[in-house]
Design a protein around this motif. Structure first.
Motif, mmCIF file in Angstrom:
data_model
loop_
_atom_site.group_PDB
_atom_site.id
_atom_site.type_symbol
_atom_site.label_atom_id
_atom_site.label_comp_id
_atom_site.label_asym_id
_atom_site.label_seq_id
_atom_site.Cartn_x
_atom_site.Cartn_y
_atom_site.Cartn_z
ATOM 1 N N ALA A 227 -4.246 -19.732 -5.017
ATOM 2 C CA ALA A 227 -5.486 -18.867 -4.620
ATOM 3 C C ALA A 227 -5.265 -18.254 -3.288
ATOM 4 N N TYR A 228 -4.492 -18.954 -2.286
ATOM 5 C CA TYR A 228 -4.134 -18.578 -1.043
ATOM 6 C C TYR A 228 -3.321 -17.209 -1.137
ATOM 7 N N ALA A 229 -2.563 -17.153 -2.084
ATOM 8 C CA ALA A 229 -1.616 -15.965 -2.413
ATOM 9 C C ALA A 229 -2.634 -14.668 -2.857
ATOM 10 N N HIS A 230 -3.203 -15.068 -3.883
ATOM 11 C CA HIS A 230 -4.255 -14.045 -4.578
ATOM 12 C C HIS A 230 -4.891 -13.539 -3.438
ATOM 13 N N GLU A 231 -5.591 -14.169 -2.563
ATOM 14 C CA GLU A 231 -6.681 -13.721 -1.489
ATOM 15 C C GLU A 231 -5.877 -12.958 -0.735
ATOM 16 N N ARG A 232 -4.863 -13.131 -0.416
ATOM 17 C CA ARG A 232 -4.068 -12.091 0.562
ATOM 18 C C ARG A 232 -3.755 -10.837 -0.056
ATOM 19 N N ILE A 233 -3.199 -11.012 -1.412
ATOM 20 C CA ILE A 233 -2.952 -9.879 -2.224
ATOM 21 C C ILE A 233 -4.243 -8.986 -2.305
ATOM 22 N N ALA A 234 -5.468 -9.458 -2.620
ATOM 23 C CA ALA A 234 -6.486 -8.634 -2.518
ATOM 24 C C ALA A 234 -6.858 -7.858 -1.221
ATOM 25 N N ARG A 235 -6.544 -8.835 -0.011
ATOM 26 C CA ARG A 235 -6.816 -8.102 1.257
ATOM 27 C C ARG A 235 -5.858 -6.920 1.506
ATOM 28 N N ALA A 236 -4.586 -7.298 1.136
ATOM 29 C CA ALA A 236 -3.491 -6.377 1.367
ATOM 30 C C ALA A 236 -3.859 -5.001 0.614
ATOM 31 N N ARG A 237 -4.345 -5.009 -0.892
ATOM 32 C CA ARG A 237 -4.512 -3.910 -1.586
ATOM 33 C C ARG A 237 -5.860 -3.201 -0.960
ATOM 34 N N GLU A 238 -6.781 -3.828 -0.588
ATOM 35 C CA GLU A 238 -7.769 -3.261 0.298
ATOM 36 C C GLU A 238 -7.482 -2.466 1.545
ATOM 37 N N ARG A 239 -6.591 -3.052 2.371
ATOM 38 C CA ARG A 239 -6.010 -2.334 3.559
ATOM 39 C C ARG A 239 -5.188 -1.281 3.086
ATOM 40 N N LEU A 240 -4.348 -1.153 2.220
ATOM 41 C CA LEU A 240 -3.633 0.020 1.627
ATOM 42 C C LEU A 240 -4.413 1.119 0.993
ATOM 43 N N ARG A 241 -5.428 0.616 0.492
ATOM 44 C CA ARG A 241 -6.304 1.781 -0.032
ATOM 45 C C ARG A 241 -7.269 2.360 1.024
ATOM 46 N N ASP A 242 -7.749 1.618 2.055
ATOM 47 C CA ASP A 242 -8.506 2.222 3.138
ATOM 48 C C ASP A 242 -7.613 2.938 4.132
ATOM 49 N N ASP A 243 -6.195 2.660 4.177
ATOM 50 C CA ASP A 243 -5.649 3.494 5.150
ATOM 51 C C ASP A 243 -4.141 3.448 4.677
ATOM 52 N N PRO A 244 -3.984 4.360 3.635
ATOM 53 C CA PRO A 244 -2.720 4.650 2.969
ATOM 54 C C PRO A 244 -1.609 5.378 3.937
ATOM 55 N N ALA A 245 -1.976 6.043 4.661
ATOM 56 C CA ALA A 245 -1.028 6.860 5.674
ATOM 57 C C ALA A 245 -0.437 6.023 6.377
ATOM 58 N N GLU A 246 -0.751 4.957 6.939
ATOM 59 C CA GLU A 246 -0.124 4.022 7.687
ATOM 60 C C GLU A 246 1.047 3.263 7.232
ATOM 61 N N GLY A 247 1.028 3.069 5.778
ATOM 62 C CA GLY A 247 2.061 2.442 5.215
ATOM 63 C C GLY A 247 2.164 1.088 5.328
ATOM 64 N N PRO A 248 3.233 0.393 4.691
ATOM 65 C CA PRO A 248 3.172 -1.129 4.653
ATOM 66 C C PRO A 248 3.611 -1.741 6.041
ATOM 67 N N ARG A 249 2.900 -2.723 6.320
ATOM 68 C CA ARG A 249 3.061 -3.487 7.616
ATOM 69 C C ARG A 249 3.796 -4.813 7.295
ATOM 70 N N ASN A 250 3.879 -5.150 6.129
ATOM 71 C CA ASN A 250 4.604 -6.668 6.033
ATOM 72 C C ASN A 250 5.229 -6.664 4.503
#
Length: 496
Positions: A227-250
């Protein structure tokens, strides 16, 4: 048959030509092997039988050997004729952590590329401020404990540290388990490796039909961890969707971008398996290596004084290593942990399996034969290391070791060899350098029990049964840096 794994011998042999301890019908040697201490029994038999012998685990034969040159040959050949797929992959797959560590054959190379690309994105130079911040946090905690005269259980202290570092690297989020009491993710990770060790040695999957209390606890812990991992996957997808130009940070965001490419062949299950592999591997091995280092440091005040002087010189007015460029000046502190791993190998033995008929060291191995390579015998062999039972970190100095007798660095295989060398070895080295230079600059280290009260326990990695330590503040060390104000959105890569 693969002749490249053979060392010259007068005649080929079979496993049944090798010496073997007395065994029982049906179960073989299983009754002699306590999973938490089996490395000690395997090493004792290696001394008795001369380094290569046959073990029987129920209906399966095992070649046990301790020749590091043979290990190098085997590891170079993976995963072609030798792998660990049949030994651990089914167990890892059941637990949902069958990432790059458990992958073999055609599955391994794509997963290795996924992991290496995701780690490359993080760029250690930009990640360094996060490791520094977490090290400073650990210093503040230890200073408070020293002022109160507390005894610290250092294995748990160091696991909290490595969980914070590895979580920040993997997820871009710092869970701050160092300062957060109570039910933290570390508590749920703790049951996974012991369960893997136990299940690996079982002749059949008893837990499929009869769940013991430990199995039920593991199920609960895995539910939380996933659950911990899936929550962070959801947050990461949200960040990538909201700010795709910035690229991956982790690492996680880099994995998700790769997974979402058309035809990648990966899915979110692959991401979960690999980020949990990073988290488990990163927190456990490094923390236990550091804990074993404290056992030797605590018994050598003169060594502590010498390294205190070196830490003061290297760090100057800084409480902890202040810049990535400084890390290279801390070789002596990583050598402390390397020497501890030589005597207390966190990877006590490597388990593999023959994927096809082959020869290893002139011994014919049928398909399905297991191989256990014992790490410690060669690492404490006087033919390979001068004064092998003496804890002497200076042996790892290039300026000292060649002139001081035997020093066979190839016999040190704690990070593996060949194409499967550990991808996290650089991170581990940086953590060791920062923690030990900080510790020795600021504290005297005193063991709060007799050394012989600390036992070796095999929980997949070699773990001390306890490591109670009392820290005493040194008068001339720099004060701990103040905690920085927490940003609104935590990111270890300088993006705010």
């Amino acid at each position: 048959m693969n002749p490249s794994l053979s060392l010259p011998r007068t005649a080929p042999r079979t496993l049944h030509d090798l010496p073997s301890p007395p065994a029982l019908p049906l179960i073989g040697h299983l009754h002699r092997l306590d999973p938490t201490r089996m490395h000690l029994q395997l090493e004792a038999w290696a001394r008795e039988f001369g380094g290569a012998y046959r073990l029987r685990l129920a209906n399966r034969d095992v070649l046990v050997f301790d020749d590091p040159e043979l290990a190098h040959a085997v590891l170079r050949d993976r995963p072609k004729t030798i792998s660990r797929a049949g030994m651990i992959r089914p167990i890892f797959a059941e637990l949902g952590i069958d990432g790059v560590f458990a992958a073999e054959g055609d599955d391994w190379l794509p997963q290795r590329r996924l992991i290496m690309q995701s780690l490359n994105v993080t760029h250690f130079r930009s990640f360094f401020p996060t490791i520094q911040r977490i090290t400073a946090r650990l210093l503040r905690r230890w200073q408070r404990a020293a002022e109160r005269g507390e005894v610290l259980e250092m294995t748990q202290e160091l696991i909290r540290y490595t969980v914070d570092v590895t979580s920040a690297l993997s997820f871009g989020e710092d869970p701050n388990t160092i300062e957060q009491p109570g039910n933290v993710i570390q508590d749920h990770l703790a049951s996974i490796f012991p369960a893997i060790m136990k299940r690996t040695m079982m002749p059949f999957p008893l837990w499929h039909w009869l769940k013991l209390p430990a199995d039920r606890r593991l199920d609960r812990d895995l539910k939380v961890v996933h659950a911990y991992a899936h929550e962070r996957i959801a947050r990461a997808r949200e960040r990538l969707r909201d700010d795709p130009a910035e690229g991956p940070r982790n690492a996680l965001e880099a994995m998700l971008l790769e997974v979402d490419r058309p035809g990648s062949g990966f899915d979110d299950r692959s991401v979960v398996a690999n980020v949990l592999t990073l988290l488990l591997g990163g927190e456990d091995t490094t923390a236990h290596s550091l804990a074993w280092t404290l056992l030797y440091l605590a018994q050598d005040p003169a060594l502590q004084r010498r390294l205190h002087a070196q830490a003061c010189l290297a760090l100057g007015d800084d409480a902890v290593c202040a810049a990535h460029e400084q890390v290279r000046e801390l070789d002596a502190f990583e050598a402390l942990a390397t020497e501890a791993m030589r005597l207390r190998p966190v990877v006590a033995f490597l388990g593999l399996e023959a994927r096809e008929p082959t020869e290893v060291g002139g011994i014919h191995l049928p398909v399905g034969t297991r191989l256990f390579f014992l790490n410690r015998p060669a690492q404490v062999d006087e033919r390979r290391f001068a004064r092998p039972q003496v804890y002497d970190p200076s042996r790892w100095s290039r300026a000292v070791a060649p002139a001081d007798g035997a020093h066979d660095a190839r016999a040190f295989l704690q990070f593996g060899a060949g194409p499967r060398v550990c991808p996290g070895r650089h991170l581990a080295g940086v953590e060791m350098r920062l923690v030990l230079s900080m510790l020795l600059k600021h504290f005297e280290v005193e063991l709060a029990c007799r050394p012989d009260e600390i036992e070796e326990l095999l929980h997949f990695t070699l773990t001390p049964s306890r490591m109670p330590v009392r820290l005493r503040l040194r008068r001339n060390a720099a004060p701990a840096p103040r905690a920085a104000a927490k940003p609104a959105r935590s990111c270890p890569f300088g993006h705010g």
